[in-house]
Structures are given as structure tokens and as C-alpha cells.
Write a protein that holds these residues in place. Sequence first.
Motif, short mmCIF file in Angstrom:
data_model
loop_
_atom_site.label_atom_id
_atom_site.label_comp_id
_atom_site.label_asym_id
_atom_site.label_seq_id
_atom_site.Cartn_x
_atom_site.Cartn_y
_atom_site.Cartn_z
N GLU A 33 37.83 48.00 39.30
CA GLU A 33 36.46 47.49 39.32
C GLU A 33 36.25 46.66 38.07
O GLU A 33 36.49 47.13 36.96
CB GLU A 33 35.44 48.63 39.36
CG GLU A 33 34.02 48.15 39.55
CD GLU A 33 33.86 47.33 40.84
OE1 GLU A 33 33.87 46.08 40.73
OE2 GLU A 33 33.74 47.92 41.93
N PHE A 34 35.82 45.44 38.27
CA PHE A 34 35.60 44.54 37.14
C PHE A 34 34.13 44.39 36.80
O PHE A 34 33.78 43.83 35.78
CB PHE A 34 36.23 43.18 37.43
CG PHE A 34 37.71 43.24 37.58
CD1 PHE A 34 38.55 43.29 36.46
CD2 PHE A 34 38.31 43.27 38.83
CE1 PHE A 34 39.93 43.35 36.59
CE2 PHE A 34 39.70 43.34 38.97
CZ PHE A 34 40.49 43.37 37.85
N PHE A 35 33.24 44.88 37.69
CA PHE A 35 31.81 44.93 37.38
C PHE A 35 31.14 46.07 38.15
O PHE A 35 30.85 47.09 37.58
CB PHE A 35 31.13 43.59 37.67
CG PHE A 35 29.69 43.58 37.26
CD1 PHE A 35 29.34 43.63 35.92
CD2 PHE A 35 28.68 43.54 38.21
CE1 PHE A 35 28.02 43.65 35.54
CE2 PHE A 35 27.34 43.55 37.84
CZ PHE A 35 27.02 43.59 36.49
N GLY A 36 30.88 45.93 39.43
CA GLY A 36 30.29 47.02 40.20
C GLY A 36 28.83 46.78 40.56
O GLY A 36 27.95 47.52 40.11
N GLU A 42 36.98 39.00 39.45
CA GLU A 42 38.11 39.91 39.23
C GLU A 42 39.26 39.06 38.72
O GLU A 42 39.20 37.83 38.76
CB GLU A 42 38.51 40.64 40.52
CG GLU A 42 38.97 39.75 41.65
CD GLU A 42 37.84 39.09 42.42
OE1 GLU A 42 37.92 37.85 42.59
OE2 GLU A 42 36.90 39.80 42.83
N ASN A 43 40.32 39.70 38.24
CA ASN A 43 41.47 38.89 37.83
C ASN A 43 42.76 39.47 38.40
O ASN A 43 42.89 40.68 38.56
CB ASN A 43 41.53 38.74 36.31
CG ASN A 43 42.08 39.93 35.58
OD1 ASN A 43 43.29 40.17 35.59
ND2 ASN A 43 41.20 40.70 34.93
N GLN A 44 43.68 38.59 38.70
CA GLN A 44 44.90 38.97 39.40
C GLN A 44 46.02 39.43 38.47
O GLN A 44 47.08 39.83 38.95
CB GLN A 44 45.39 37.79 40.24
CG GLN A 44 44.50 37.48 41.42
CD GLN A 44 44.39 38.64 42.38
OE1 GLN A 44 45.39 39.23 42.77
NE2 GLN A 44 43.17 38.99 42.74
N LEU A 45 45.80 39.41 37.17
CA LEU A 45 46.84 39.89 36.26
C LEU A 45 46.89 41.41 36.21
O LEU A 45 47.95 42.00 35.95
CB LEU A 45 46.62 39.33 34.84
CG LEU A 45 46.60 37.81 34.71
CD1 LEU A 45 46.75 37.42 33.24
CD2 LEU A 45 47.68 37.14 35.54
#
Length: 340
Positions: free
Chosen positions: A253-256, A91-94
Motif C-alpha cells: 500500500e502506497f497510500f490507502g 504506486e511504484n514498480q521497484l
Amino acid sequence: MSVLLMEPFYGGSHKQLMDLLQGEMEGCVLYSLPAKKWHWRARTAALHFMQDVPPCDSYRVLFTSSVLNLAELVALRPDLGRLRKVLFFHENQLVYPVRKNQDRDFQYGYNQILSCLVADTVVFNSAFNMESFLTSISKFLKLIPDHRPKNLERIIRPKCRVIHFPISFPDVCREHDKDPETFFKIMMKLKDQGLPFCLSVLGETFTDVPEIFSEARISLGSAVLHWGFLPSKDEYFQVLCAADVVISTAKHEFFGVAMLEAVHCGCYPLCPKALVYPEIFPAEYLYSTPEQLLKKLQNFCKRPGIVRRHRYQGETAPYSWASLNGDFRSLLTAEPGKDL
């Protein structure tokens, strides 16, 4: 022993990936911290690993998740800085959602940018994750009051690539951040309308659990078949194989991983028409509003044969370890200084 695996948040999909790499590839050694107090892991894991990881001349590659401040680690341990450094973004925090933008702690996103600058290769689990991160760098850095760095996206982008999260799918015959409020409100509406359904709520619990979970468990009563974490992966997959529909109401969600595992086990997926989901799932499985989701579920409750006869109109194989192991082997067998 040639690959040093480091995971500051050893739980969930982070643990799943590290266990898979260590189990499937020779020469991997893992150092990790328990999946607790994520913010403190992001702040201090580099200092911990500086002391915990002994020097070793046989390491060639360092593979870690973006929870670790790689820039700090390299500064504290120059010997590790000489390895080929591979940074993996779950995931990314931006763009990670916060209630108010002023609530976003600048340090976590800043750490990830610094980590990208010192990494040799930056891997994202989806194109959505990669593009949302890279295209947000400039706007994110505008939070700095003056003397802002320039052209960081242009510096980082050439290092970046997408390799989907590798899932070890079972041999079968056929997740505050996931917005549980929307999910359970819809389930309670179905129950209030007298529609027949059974519900399994599966997943690992870390620290803070929203109140809606306990409220929903009481309100849904006998409709609940399973609730909480299943320690056995076989039990987990058995529950998925017995289900008809799998639902995501995620706000991020960055993938799942869990959604794809459920689909592989025969579930009909219902996902938001946003985030990473359009990248993975065909349009017929996407909804735009909670009202659309409710309408679909009402129809499925009245006509369960619709989903039980349905065959998923997509592919899960491209997300399997069998398909992706070559990409990960290339990552973890590269020599320092070698372009991938």
C-alpha cells in the motif's frame, strides 16, 4: 484549455484523481484508457496517446500517472515534450510485491525510472512511496548485466516531492494485492468461534479474482451484509457510516484512499504496522501479526461498545481536497520551464 491530463489506467484511485482535477480546476482536458490489462497499458499507452491526442498550442502542463512511459511519449510527440511534465506516482514498480524476485518484469520499473528522468516534477502520494522508489533505484539497476547507469537517484531526487492523494470526503455525521487470504481466514475464524459480526466487502473488480473471495462468501454466509462494487458513491459512504471497524491486510500500500474514507465515516482502523500506514495512522491502530489482528477483532466482537464509543485519535483533514487543492493548483498552473 491549458492542462493536458493523461491516464492510461482510468479506474480506481487513478480515475478518482483525474475526475477530481478535471471537475475542480478550469482548463483541464482528459485523455484516458479503460482500467483493463494493466501490463499492456504500461507497455503501449504512449503509442496510443501519440495518435489519440491532437496537437494543441494552448497546453502548458502535462499531468499523468507513472503507468505511462513518459519518455516514449516525449520521443513520439516532441510538441508534448515542451510542456511542463508532471508525473504522479500512485504506486511504484521497484518495490511492488511479487511472489519471487525473478518474476519481476524489469521493464515496468525501468519505464518509471525513464519517465522520472524526462519529467520536470515527480509527485508521490506518500513519503513511503517516494523513499522506497528512490532508494531502490541503484539495487534495481544491478539487474542490468553490465554498463549500468550511475547516479540516477541523485539526478531524480531533486525533482521529487510528496503531495498526498486528495480525497473528497463526504459530509457525514460521524483492496491479490491486498492479501484477501489473510483477511478472510481471520473472518472465518471469528465465525467458527461463534462470535457475532457482520461484514461488508466493497471494491471494484478488474480482471483476475482470487478463489478465496468465492470461498469466503459461501463460508461466511449470513454474516455478509454487502459484497462487491457499489456504483453509487453515496451508497458506498452509507455502508461505511454504518460500519464500526475497517481492516487492511495489504501486502502493499502506497497510500490507502479507502481506509481514510472509512475512518472519516467513523470506522476504527486496523492496519499493518508496515508500508505507508505508520506514516498516516497513530500507533494504536497498527498490528504486527495476523494473530494480533485476530485478538483485537475477538475483543471487539465481544465488546462492540469499545469501537462504537471510540473517537479517532488522528486527523483526516490533511488528506482532503480542501487542504491539498492549493498544491495541485500550483502544479497545474506552472509555466513550462518554471521551477515549482
